[in-house]
Design a protein around this motif. Structure first.
Motif: not given
Length: 308
Positions: A76-83
């Motif tokens: 899944v998407g990485r967590a650093a930034d909402r986008k």
């Protein structure tokens, strides 16, 4: 565990109902169930994906009312930034595509950005040694539209796609898209709207993406906690108690200090595991390998030993 919003709780309840109908369960630790997809008329299909469990389930109901489930691990998407996070909410899968290509992103040298990736620096699954492989010419993707239940945005740029970076499945590593290993993607691609090889689906397939950091398995009296990878406002103790109460357990007699200590151990483990994985993914391609035992530290399993 269900939480954050009432809508997400209802999503999880639906998942529980379907699981009980199917009477099939898979534990996050690598037991993934493969179904034989009979050539029968399909009444409906439903997809559920739990982000912190890195698990996607495709449920298919046939004309004889029988349900079958295909379960695959995902990245899944990485967590650093909402986008760069994979959005939660309800949406639909509407197009299948094969022969998909990928381009170099902004994290690469300027002269590469925007160019098609022709080769992949990855690792051999058997030896774990670094290899450079030609990108397959039949890579598959499934396109998705979804309404975010966090910010009410309507997203169309996130897809489910095959990846050569198989070692990132089970981690938050992408720019928001859902990564699936090649063999699993081919199974999912064939099972989803099987009458369509490529192109628009005759009827879009609903997908629910939710964020459930605690899952209770009553048969084993087992609770599985997942790392809070997007740093949402999560109270693990509350979520555990909520799940147990849903299962009909009187939690008033539980040893609360012992439960709090278990949660503290889990959170410490998650913090270290996320640090290790996020640091590894920032390294040069042939230094990024994430091993299975490191991924498993994103999950914490314990069994109920309390007296009720």
């Amino acid at each position: 565990m269900r939480r954050v919003e009432n809508m997400q709780r209802s999503y999880c309840l639906i998942v529980r109902i379907v699981l009980r109908v199917c009477m099939l369960f898979s534990v996050h630790a690598g037991i993934f169930l493969t179904c034989s997809w009979a050539q029968q008329p399909i009444l409906q299909q439903l997809v559920y994906l739990n982000i912190p469990a890195y698990n996607l389930n495709l449920y298919t109901q046939y004309a004889d009312q029988r349900w079958e489930r295909l379960s695959v691990p995902v990245g899944v998407g990485r967590a650093a930034d909402r986008k760069y996070q994979t959005p939660t909410g309800q949406g639909e899968l509407y197009v299948k595509a094969t022969g998909v290509t990928f381009e170099y992103g902004s994290q690469n040298p300027k002269e590469l950005v925007g160019k098609t990736i022709t080769h992949s620096n990855t690792f051999d699954k058997n030896t774990l040694k670094p290899i450079t492989m030609k990108m397959p010419n039949d890579m598959k993707s499934i396109f998705m539209r979804i309404n975010s239940d966090i910010d009410a945005q309507f997203h169309t740029r996130f897809v489910l796609h095959e990846t050569t970076d198989w070692y990132t499945v089970g981690t938050p590593a992408s720019n928001g898209c859902i990564r699936i290993d090649r063999e699993d993607m081919h199974r999912l691609y064939a099972a989803l709207a099987p009458s369509v090889y490529e192109g628009p689906l005759p009827q879009s397939v609903p997908i629910t993406i939710y964020y459930d950091v605690a899952e209770y398995y009553p048969e084993q009296k087992m609770m599985v906690l997942h790392a809070n990878i997007y740093n949402r406002q999560v109270d693990y103790v509350y979520e555990i108690l909520h799940d147990l109460q849903e299962a009909g357990i009187d939690t008033r007699l539980m040893n609360m200090p012992a439960l709090v200590e278990i949660v503290n151990q889990a959170e410490q483990q998650f913090h270290q595991a996320l640090h290790t994985i996020q640091s590894r993914l920032k390294k040069a391609p042939f230094d990024r390998l994430i091993k299975d035992h490191e991924k498993q530290l994103l999950h914490f399993t314990f069994y109920l030993r309390f007296q009720y």
